[in-house]
Design a protein around this motif. Sequence first.
Motif, PDB file in Angstrom:
ATOM      1  N   ASP A 197      -6.587  26.057 -11.187  1.00  0.00           N
ATOM      2  CA  ASP A 197      -6.026  25.408 -12.379  1.00  0.00           C
ATOM      3  C   ASP A 197      -6.968  24.331 -12.930  1.00  0.00           C
ATOM      4  O   ASP A 197      -6.538  23.417 -13.630  1.00  0.00           O
ATOM      5  CB  ASP A 197      -4.658  24.811 -12.068  1.00  0.00           C
ATOM      6  N   PHE A 198      -8.251  24.452 -12.640  1.00  0.00           N
ATOM      7  CA  PHE A 198      -9.233  23.439 -13.038  1.00  0.00           C
ATOM      8  C   PHE A 198      -9.226  23.172 -14.540  1.00  0.00           C
ATOM      9  O   PHE A 198      -9.428  22.040 -14.977  1.00  0.00           O
ATOM     10  CB  PHE A 198     -10.628  23.881 -12.586  1.00  0.00           C
ATOM     11  N   GLU A 199      -8.969  24.203 -15.329  1.00  0.00           N
ATOM     12  CA  GLU A 199      -8.975  24.041 -16.791  1.00  0.00           C
ATOM     13  C   GLU A 199      -8.021  22.937 -17.238  1.00  0.00           C
ATOM     14  O   GLU A 199      -8.308  22.192 -18.182  1.00  0.00           O
ATOM     15  CB  GLU A 199      -8.613  25.365 -17.460  1.00  0.00           C
ATOM     16  N   GLN A 200      -6.907  22.800 -16.534  1.00  0.00           N
ATOM     17  CA  GLN A 200      -5.915  21.776 -16.870  1.00  0.00           C
ATOM     18  C   GLN A 200      -6.485  20.361 -16.709  1.00  0.00           C
ATOM     19  O   GLN A 200      -6.112  19.446 -17.437  1.00  0.00           O
ATOM     20  CB  GLN A 200      -4.690  21.961 -15.955  1.00  0.00           C
ATOM     21  N   TRP A 201      -7.383  20.195 -15.740  1.00  0.00           N
ATOM     22  CA  TRP A 201      -7.906  18.868 -15.435  1.00  0.00           C
ATOM     23  C   TRP A 201      -9.269  18.608 -16.069  1.00  0.00           C
ATOM     24  O   TRP A 201      -9.791  17.500 -15.984  1.00  0.00           O
ATOM     25  CB  TRP A 201      -7.993  18.691 -13.908  1.00  0.00           C
ATOM     26  N   LEU A 202      -9.827  19.613 -16.714  1.00  0.00           N
ATOM     27  CA  LEU A 202     -11.178  19.489 -17.262  1.00  0.00           C
ATOM     28  C   LEU A 202     -11.325  18.363 -18.276  1.00  0.00           C
ATOM     29  O   LEU A 202     -12.316  17.616 -18.218  1.00  0.00           O
ATOM     30  CB  LEU A 202     -11.605  20.839 -17.851  1.00  0.00           C
ATOM     31  N   PRO A 203     -10.389  18.144 -19.219  1.00  0.00           N
ATOM     32  CA  PRO A 203     -10.570  17.029 -20.159  1.00  0.00           C
ATOM     33  C   PRO A 203     -10.675  15.676 -19.452  1.00  0.00           C
ATOM     34  O   PRO A 203     -11.525  14.852 -19.805  1.00  0.00           O
ATOM     35  CB  PRO A 203      -9.319  17.096 -21.046  1.00  0.00           C
ATOM     36  N   GLU A 204      -9.860  15.481 -18.440  1.00  0.00           N
ATOM     37  CA  GLU A 204      -9.887  14.216 -17.678  1.00  0.00           C
ATOM     38  C   GLU A 204     -11.203  14.086 -16.914  1.00  0.00           C
ATOM     39  O   GLU A 204     -11.804  13.006 -16.855  1.00  0.00           O
ATOM     40  CB  GLU A 204      -8.702  14.209 -16.722  1.00  0.00           C
ATOM     41  N   VAL A 205     -11.637  15.180 -16.317  1.00  0.00           N
ATOM     42  CA  VAL A 205     -12.904  15.177 -15.575  1.00  0.00           C
ATOM     43  C   VAL A 205     -14.069  14.860 -16.502  1.00  0.00           C
ATOM     44  O   VAL A 205     -14.938  14.039 -16.185  1.00  0.00           O
ATOM     45  CB  VAL A 205     -13.102  16.542 -14.867  1.00  0.00           C
ATOM     46  N   ALA A 212     -17.701  26.311 -12.909  1.00  0.00           N
ATOM     47  CA  ALA A 212     -18.949  26.141 -13.648  1.00  0.00           C
ATOM     48  C   ALA A 212     -18.866  26.814 -15.018  1.00  0.00           C
ATOM     49  O   ALA A 212     -19.347  26.267 -16.020  1.00  0.00           O
ATOM     50  CB  ALA A 212     -20.117  26.712 -12.845  1.00  0.00           C
ATOM     51  N   THR A 213     -18.245  27.976 -15.081  1.00  0.00           N
ATOM     52  CA  THR A 213     -18.099  28.698 -16.343  1.00  0.00           C
ATOM     53  C   THR A 213     -17.215  27.924 -17.320  1.00  0.00           C
ATOM     54  O   THR A 213     -17.530  27.803 -18.509  1.00  0.00           O
ATOM     55  CB  THR A 213     -17.518  30.103 -16.084  1.00  0.00           C
ATOM     56  N   LEU A 214     -16.116  27.363 -16.813  1.00  0.00           N
ATOM     57  CA  LEU A 214     -15.235  26.549 -17.660  1.00  0.00           C
ATOM     58  C   LEU A 214     -15.964  25.308 -18.169  1.00  0.00           C
ATOM     59  O   LEU A 214     -15.846  24.942 -19.344  1.00  0.00           O
ATOM     60  CB  LEU A 214     -13.989  26.130 -16.881  1.00  0.00           C
TER      61      LEU A 214
END
Length: 197
Positions: A181-189, A17-19
């Motif tokens: 490692d959610f930050e890595q996938w955040l742009p795609e999400v 949520a913070t990311l």
Amino acid sequence: MILYLHGFRSSPKSHKATLLAGALRERGLEGEWIAPQLPASPRRAIELADYLIEQARTTRGMEPGRDLAIMGSSLGGYYATCLAERWKCRAIVLNPVVYAARDLATQVGEHTMYHSDDPFVFLPEYVDELAEMAVGRPAHPERYYLLAAKGDEVLDWREMADWFSGCQGRILEGGDHGLSDFEQWLPEVLAFALPAS
């Protein structure tokens, strides 16, 4: 608008949520997301989400089918699925619970929250509430994005992959339940979550 639903014993202060909040702030979209603290009662959690969606429809003219994406992690992913089927909107499910009544039956009792020392009590009737709100597999898989980690130490990624078969997304090698490692996938999400306009 993105409605973010946290997982069991979690909160809007979670890592994901913070990311998400930071990424939307960088894009000038901080007003386009809501991350409520969900009550322990699944019925009340869904009622709160429905209220927030209805409020956005009334005050901002938000159209769920066009403007809304519900993102949910773990138990929040189960809620997101229930809500997306009702509101016919996009959903992003992150290591989602698939069989909530079965999996959460083992959690009846008193716990503490992950991000505070506050007590968290999960009552037996909450398992019944989870069973009552269950929906089938996604009626429109194209509206869903699944991010599931094979290294999830809490839930079985194979159940997620089976339930959300035909949906967009990724099955990650390794990883963990919290998707550290959610930050890595955040742009795609976010590309899936945000309207194309």
